[in-house]
Scaffold this motif. Sequence first.
Motif, PDB file in Angstrom:
ATOM      1  N   ARG A  35       0.832  -1.206   0.000  1.00 35.44           N
ATOM      2  CA  ARG A  35       0.000   0.000   0.000  1.00 35.44           C
ATOM      3  C   ARG A  35       0.869   1.259   0.000  1.00 35.44           C
ATOM      4  NH1 ARG A  35      -5.504   0.958   1.355  1.00 35.44           N
ATOM      5  NH2 ARG A  35      -5.818   3.099   0.710  1.00 35.44           N
ATOM      6  N   ARG A  38       2.339   1.801  -3.365  1.00 28.93           N
ATOM      7  CA  ARG A  38       1.321   2.309  -4.280  1.00 28.93           C
ATOM      8  C   ARG A  38       1.094   3.805  -4.047  1.00 28.93           C
ATOM      9  NH1 ARG A  38      -4.644   0.228  -3.752  1.00 28.93           N
ATOM     10  NH2 ARG A  38      -4.892   2.136  -2.586  1.00 28.93           N
ATOM     11  N   ASP A  39       1.055   4.233  -2.769  1.00 27.05           N
ATOM     12  CA  ASP A  39       0.899   5.653  -2.445  1.00 27.05           C
ATOM     13  C   ASP A  39       2.028   6.478  -3.055  1.00 27.05           C
ATOM     14  OD1 ASP A  39      -1.471   5.706  -1.133  1.00 27.05           O
ATOM     15  OD2 ASP A  39      -0.649   6.080   0.865  1.00 27.05           O
ATOM     16  N   ARG A  41       3.945   5.692  -5.629  1.00 31.90           N
ATOM     17  CA  ARG A  41       3.792   5.686  -7.080  1.00 31.90           C
ATOM     18  C   ARG A  41       2.718   6.668  -7.531  1.00 31.90           C
ATOM     19  NH1 ARG A  41       3.573   0.383  -6.832  1.00 31.90           N
ATOM     20  NH2 ARG A  41       1.364   0.315  -7.263  1.00 31.90           N
ATOM     21  N   GLU A  42       1.552   6.600  -6.881  1.00 33.11           N
ATOM     22  CA  GLU A  42       0.446   7.477  -7.262  1.00 33.11           C
ATOM     23  C   GLU A  42       0.799   8.938  -7.002  1.00 33.11           C
ATOM     24  OE1 GLU A  42      -3.025   6.099  -5.224  1.00 33.11           O
ATOM     25  OE2 GLU A  42      -3.303   4.396  -6.575  1.00 33.11           O
ATOM     26  N   ASN A  43       1.509   9.186  -5.912  1.00 30.01           N
ATOM     27  CA  ASN A  43       1.868  10.551  -5.544  1.00 30.01           C
ATOM     28  C   ASN A  43       2.813  11.172  -6.565  1.00 30.01           C
ATOM     29  OD1 ASN A  43       0.896  12.182  -3.565  1.00 30.01           O
ATOM     30  ND2 ASN A  43       2.668  11.987  -2.258  1.00 30.01           N
ATOM     31  N   LYS A  44       3.737  10.377  -7.080  1.00 26.13           N
ATOM     32  CA  LYS A  44       4.684  10.886  -8.066  1.00 26.13           C
ATOM     33  C   LYS A  44       3.975  11.286  -9.357  1.00 26.13           C
ATOM     34  CE  LYS A  44       8.809   8.492  -6.456  1.00 26.13           C
ATOM     35  NZ  LYS A  44       9.773   7.423  -6.712  1.00 26.13           N
ATOM     36  N   ALA A  45       2.833  10.652  -9.624  1.00 25.84           N
ATOM     37  CA  ALA A  45       2.093  10.936 -10.848  1.00 25.84           C
ATOM     38  C   ALA A  45       1.246  12.205 -10.718  1.00 25.84           C
ATOM     39  CB  ALA A  45       1.198   9.761 -11.199  1.00 25.84           C
ATOM     40  N   LYS A  46       1.066  12.719  -9.498  1.00 29.45           N
ATOM     41  CA  LYS A  46       0.226  13.901  -9.273  1.00 29.45           C
ATOM     42  C   LYS A  46       1.034  15.183  -9.423  1.00 29.45           C
ATOM     43  CE  LYS A  46      -2.943  11.744  -5.988  1.00 29.45           C
ATOM     44  NZ  LYS A  46      -3.401  11.784  -4.615  1.00 29.45           N
ATOM     45  N   ARG A  51      -0.201  16.661  -4.157  1.00 27.81           N
ATOM     46  CA  ARG A  51       0.456  15.523  -3.516  1.00 27.81           C
ATOM     47  C   ARG A  51       0.166  15.493  -2.022  1.00 27.81           C
ATOM     48  NH1 ARG A  51       6.317  15.666  -6.563  1.00 27.81           N
ATOM     49  NH2 ARG A  51       5.489  15.035  -8.589  1.00 27.81           N
TER      50      ARG A  51
END
Length: 171
Positions: A35, A38-39, A41-46, A51
């Motif tokens: 988890r 995943r956080d 990874r998702e944060n880098k995409a924002k 963020r």
Amino acid sequence: MDNTALMHHGVTGMKWGVRRYQNKDGTLTAAGQKRYDRDVRENKAKKKENRINVSDPDPKRWAKEDLERTKRTVDSSSDLLKKASEIERSSAPKATKKRMDLSKMTDKELRQAISREQLERQYNDLFGKTESAKISKGRQFARNTLETAGTVLAVGSSALGIALAIKELKG
């Protein structure tokens, strides 16, 4: 065994809506690490301004997000079920009256036919046995399934709502 009973077989000591992402010593479990990754990874995409702080894992936030995600899923399933029930109700066969050709009947014959029909209706209303409408087995199965699913989703949605409220109160 009663087939209408709702049973839950969980882990001893398990709490409703709470997942264990962290060991007692503060280290992440395998699910927690997954988890957290995943956080990140998702944060880098924002974008920068959107963020969240992922420098420290937050299992409480994760549990709350899981509850909210599950609640959204149950609510959308409930909406889908309502639509399916509405389709089932609207597609039920409707009774239609058949028009007769009365142009070849005299007024006297017409009055006699009406009088006879009224007498038969009165007799059947007073002495006739009522038969339930014939419903196909498929339609009855669909109704039972929709009714059961609706009950299960309503209970699940209520439990999730309560769990979310408790989570909010605890902070």
